[in-house]
Design an enzyme around this catalytic site. Structure first.
Site, PDB file in Angstrom:
ATOM      1  N   ASP A 213      69.167  92.683 -14.459  1.00 42.48           N
ATOM      2  CA  ASP A 213      68.485  93.943 -14.181  1.00 42.48           C
ATOM      3  C   ASP A 213      68.040  94.533 -15.521  1.00 42.48           C
ATOM      4  O   ASP A 213      68.709  94.344 -16.544  1.00 42.48           O
ATOM      5  CB  ASP A 213      69.458  94.893 -13.479  1.00 42.48           C
ATOM      6  CG  ASP A 213      68.800  96.158 -12.976  1.00 42.48           C
ATOM      7  OD1 ASP A 213      68.501  97.029 -13.818  1.00 42.48           O
ATOM      8  OD2 ASP A 213      68.611  96.298 -11.761  1.00 42.48           O
TER       9      ASP A 213
ATOM     10  N   ASP B 164      63.238  94.303 -11.737  1.00 40.60           N
ATOM     11  CA  ASP B 164      62.611  95.438 -12.426  1.00 40.60           C
ATOM     12  C   ASP B 164      62.235  95.122 -13.870  1.00 40.60           C
ATOM     13  O   ASP B 164      61.833  96.008 -14.613  1.00 40.60           O
ATOM     14  CB  ASP B 164      63.508  96.682 -12.370  1.00 40.60           C
ATOM     15  CG  ASP B 164      64.896  96.440 -12.939  1.00 40.60           C
ATOM     16  OD1 ASP B 164      65.206  95.298 -13.330  1.00 40.60           O
ATOM     17  OD2 ASP B 164      65.691  97.400 -12.984  1.00 40.60           O
TER      18      ASP B 164
ATOM     19  N   HIS C  25      75.585 100.730 -11.477  1.00 41.03           N
ATOM     20  CA  HIS C  25      75.780 102.011 -12.182  1.00 41.03           C
ATOM     21  C   HIS C  25      76.861 102.867 -11.520  1.00 41.03           C
ATOM     22  O   HIS C  25      77.014 104.046 -11.893  1.00 41.03           O
ATOM     23  CB  HIS C  25      74.476 102.804 -12.237  1.00 41.03           C
ATOM     24  CG  HIS C  25      73.367 102.108 -12.943  1.00 41.03           C
ATOM     25  ND1 HIS C  25      73.491 101.590 -14.222  1.00 41.03           N
ATOM     26  CD2 HIS C  25      72.085 101.824 -12.556  1.00 41.03           C
ATOM     27  CE1 HIS C  25      72.352 101.043 -14.591  1.00 41.03           C
ATOM     28  NE2 HIS C  25      71.478 101.162 -13.591  1.00 41.03           N
TER      29      HIS C  25
ATOM     30  N   HIS D  67      68.218  97.397 -16.570  1.00 43.95           N
ATOM     31  CA  HIS D  67      69.098  98.464 -17.042  1.00 43.95           C
ATOM     32  C   HIS D  67      70.518  97.926 -17.248  1.00 43.95           C
ATOM     33  O   HIS D  67      70.984  97.082 -16.481  1.00 43.95           O
ATOM     34  CB  HIS D  67      69.135  99.615 -16.027  1.00 43.95           C
ATOM     35  CG  HIS D  67      67.777 100.135 -15.683  1.00 43.95           C
ATOM     36  ND1 HIS D  67      67.049  99.635 -14.626  1.00 43.95           N
ATOM     37  CD2 HIS D  67      67.015 101.097 -16.262  1.00 43.95           C
ATOM     38  CE1 HIS D  67      65.886 100.268 -14.574  1.00 43.95           C
ATOM     39  NE2 HIS D  67      65.836 101.149 -15.545  1.00 43.95           N
TER      40      HIS D  67
END
Length: 267
Positions: free
Chosen positions: A170, A252, A130, A172
């Site tokens: 991931d 996650d 990110h 996200h």
């Protein structure tokens, strides 16, 4: 092929307990390493003993962004904990920024081993997908994988047209990593993510981005694995002759993770 594991006890984040105000597990690196080393034997390990330097960071990040991290308010924004802006910046540097630099060095070491020694090299840290060139988000200060690619090219380990794959599982979407290579045809990105959590749905028509794969929140294991097999197969077939592949491991996606929003069992 035997894998080599890259780790440092400096990877964990801490802020005298304030980090617990965010559901991100700031101690997950040492906990994962302890669990792994208890269950594994005869592993090859490299311990990261120095953080990356500013020259490494400046290859992909702006000088103004790195300077802004000397302001506690900027650090607090990246980690999404407002109280952190009241802490002395020297504390945030030692407890947050320096650990991120160690993890970036770990990813860089793993990249060099993968290219130069044809190894599978796993960094038990990093994955900061990110982070953008001029700002950080989502507990990600520095774009470790992007920086590794940029520096591998600078040092002649990769040619500009050498094919590089990113397989990001991931939960996200890796909005930061993608921003570095959106116009770079040599870097091919596969990202399967929960579009109902941060940072949301990829912009544009889904058909125009076939390897940005949105998933619904709550998806369970069998459905997840079926989607992964169906979607990643054409991605791998589309690769011509990749010189390097990154895998951003998606722990996650597991059931009970408060940030990922998916429902995949440990098995």
């Amino acid at each position: 092929m035997k894998a080599e594991f890259i780790y440092s006890p400096h990877y964990d984040f801490s802020m005298y307990g304030i980090e617990k105000l965010h559901p991100f597990d700031a101690k997950k690196y040492s906990r994962a390493w302890e669990l792994f080393t208890r269950s594994a034997s005869n592993i090859t390990t490299t311990i990261v003993d120095t953080p990356c330097d500013d020259a490494f960071l400046l290859s992909g990040h702006t000088a103004s962004y790195l300077e802004a991290l000397n302001d506690s308010a900027m650090v607090a924004k990246v980690i999404e904990i407002g109280l952190a802006k009241f802490l002395p910046n020297r504390t945030l540097q030692s407890k947050l920024i320096t650990p991120a630099k160690y993890a970036c060095q770990g990813t860089w070491l793993a990249t060099q081993k993968a290219i130069q020694e044809s190894k599978i090299a796993m960094n038990v840290g990093g994955g900061y997908h990110h982070a953008f060139t001029d700002h950080g988000e989502g507990f990600c200060f520095f774009a470790d994988a992007a920086l590794a690619i940029i520096n591998a090219r600078k040092q002649g380990l990769l040619a500009a047209d050498d094919e590089v794959l990113m397989i990001d599982l991931d939960a996200h979407r890796g909005n930061g990593f993608e921003s570095f290579f959106r116009e770079d045809r040599a870097v091919k990105n596969f990202d399967m993510y929960n579009f109902q959590t941060y940072p949301g749905m990829h912009e544009g028509d889904v058909d125009d981005y076939p390897f940005m794969v949105p998933l619904r929140a709550g998806m369970q294991g069998p459905e997840y694995l079926k989607a992964l097999q169906e979607e990643i197969t054409p991605f791998l077939k589309s690769a011509q002759s990749p010189k390097l592949a990154f895998y951003n491991a998606g722990t996650d996606i597991l059931h009970g993770d408060t940030l990922g929003g998916l429902n995949v069992s440990f098995d």
